[in-house]
Design a protein around this motif. Structure first.
Motif, PDB file in Angstrom:
ATOM      1  N   MET A 131       0.840  -1.207   0.000  1.00  0.00           N
ATOM      2  CA  MET A 131       0.000   0.000   0.000  1.00  0.00           C
ATOM      3  C   MET A 131       0.878   1.262   0.000  1.00  0.00           C
ATOM      4  O   MET A 131       1.835   1.365   0.756  1.00  0.00           O
ATOM      5  N   ARG A 150      -1.460   9.294   7.174  1.00  0.00           N
ATOM      6  CA  ARG A 150      -2.009   9.122   8.525  1.00  0.00           C
ATOM      7  C   ARG A 150      -1.070   9.772   9.525  1.00  0.00           C
ATOM      8  O   ARG A 150       0.089  10.049   9.208  1.00  0.00           O
ATOM      9  N   GLU A 194       1.505   4.567   1.264  1.00  0.00           N
ATOM     10  CA  GLU A 194       1.071   5.512   2.283  1.00  0.00           C
ATOM     11  C   GLU A 194       2.242   6.153   2.979  1.00  0.00           C
ATOM     12  O   GLU A 194       3.360   5.645   2.958  1.00  0.00           O
ATOM     13  N   GLU A 200      -1.018  13.943  -0.449  1.00  0.00           N
ATOM     14  CA  GLU A 200      -2.437  13.717  -0.760  1.00  0.00           C
ATOM     15  C   GLU A 200      -2.731  14.042  -2.237  1.00  0.00           C
ATOM     16  O   GLU A 200      -3.489  13.333  -2.886  1.00  0.00           O
TER      17      GLU A 200
END
Lengths: 265, 265
Positions: free
Chosen positions: B1, B110, B3, B103
């Protein structure tokens, strides 16, 4: 050594505590915890006891406030006592009295800090720390007060943001919702008509700060009042003047409508 | 993922991080850290690398601010990147741009919160959270500004406390001392004569918040200006109106003189 170590649990769950907070707990002769000044939605006492390898005694509001924490003081007179508290230990002012009592009894006190809602809200929203004015708590409707509105008025006069903490009774799972808080502010607006909390005012609601899935939503009050924030705990920000980077942050992190750009100064 | 997880290191040393912060670091594909926005006196990178079992790449101000954190974004495009930051990640506004960039690139972000200087100072002093007004940073003398004084004036008008963060260049081990900050405020007082920072004004100096031995000293400015606070980092509080419990706290926790009782309202 006689000492009383106040340890912040941080936010949301049993893994919010710092490594040194957990170590201090492991080396304590007795371990106390309170869970009523804040709500930690995913906190498991059982998991925490496994992490620290110790039995933890949860103390009630009565034992702490009416009986002045006598059981904790007695334990600290016999050795090292650890007292675990949600967030950073003294952001709720409740436990200051216990710390003063301990020092008066010749018990050394120390603090191991934890993440607090007051810095988490600032971090999550992307609003600038040095632009926040006074913080205020919005009470339940039965304790209705015009103070929160007046704090927003005073902060906005200087272009400052207001962090509104929303009242809760953690033990009874009773929480003032963001929607209710907004309605209360709108009611005072209708009487005072200072134009600081109207349907067209920008606001930011935050639920479950510090959890894996916090909900942030920035919007105009007329929309926010109907928004479903999911499970508690809740906070609300009434922004003052916004820097363009703050507006961009709310658009990127809190789903603010693009019109927020035109609010930036 | 893909992130990017921003993780607060908390205060002072490598054990200020939360258990979940350390876990996120262990499961990351790449780990970055910056150590220039705050100073953590007892932090050891080597010990932290042992704790997380990973090599950590320390990034410079240049890489983050001039090159927009490209190396972190590139890593987050390939997997899970962790970025460790002293305190709570966005209390210094420096990294908000990186989060917005991430973003925009479709990288989920997070935050794992850490203990922040802003809640630690309140906890340590025993002053009440909801009585603090706007926070301000006092710059080095070469960047002299009247702003800190004016913020104190504005806060005191409403009876509010002022938290003054003192400027620092962590990499160069260069810190504005509490004594220097007081001298600068007294200089502005001499010009403006509003009577808010005089030799007889109460103040609280705090050094090494979050360490095992923080130094807190509350006294009148004329005494505090000569006080030896030991090693950095430093903060300063100019209290507004004090509740009697706040005066008692400063006497118990910060060695304030008994005359502080008569200042309480």
């Amino acid at each position: 050594m006689n000492e009383l170590v106040f340890i912040g649990l941080g936010l949301n769950d049993e893994k919010g505590v710092s490594l040194k907070g957990l170590e201090e707990t492991k080396t304590a002769d007795s371990v106390f915890m309170e869970l009523y000044t804040s709500f930690m939605p995913d906190f498991s006492l059982q998991h925490f006891e496994i992490l620290c390898g110790k039995k933890v005694q949860v103390v009630s509001r009565r034992e702490l406030e009416e009986e002045n924490g006598t059981l904790i003081l007695e334990a600290a007179k016999k050795g090292k006592a650890a007292f675990l508290i949600p967030g950073d230990p003294f952001i709720a002012t409740t436990h200051v009295t216990l710390r003063i009592e301990a020092e008066k009894h010749g018990i050394k006190t120390r603090i191991i800090h934890g993440a607090s809602i007051i810095s988490a809200i600032i971090s999550l929203s992307g609003l600038h720390n040095y632009k926040f004015g006074k913080t205020v708590t919005v009470p339940f409707p039965e304790n209705f007060s015009e103070t929160p509105y007046n704090v927003v008025v005073q902060n906005k006069k200087f272009g400052l943001h207001t962090l509104c903490l929303l009242d809760l009774k953690a033990n009874e799972k009773h929480f003032l919702s963001i929607n209710q808080a907004i309605v209360m502010l709108l009611e005072v607006e209708q009487k005072n008509k200072k134009g600081v909390v109207t349907p067209d005012t920008a606001a930011v609601g935050i639920a479950r700060a510090g959890s894996y899935y916090p909900t942030l939503k920035a919007d105009f009050v007329k929309n926010l009042v109907h928004y479903d924030f999911g499970e508690p705990p809740y906070s609300l920000i009434l922004p003052g003047d916004m820097h363009f980077m703050e507006a961009e942050s709310l658009i990127a992190f809190a789903g603010a409508p693009a019109e927020f750009r035109s609010l930036a100064k």
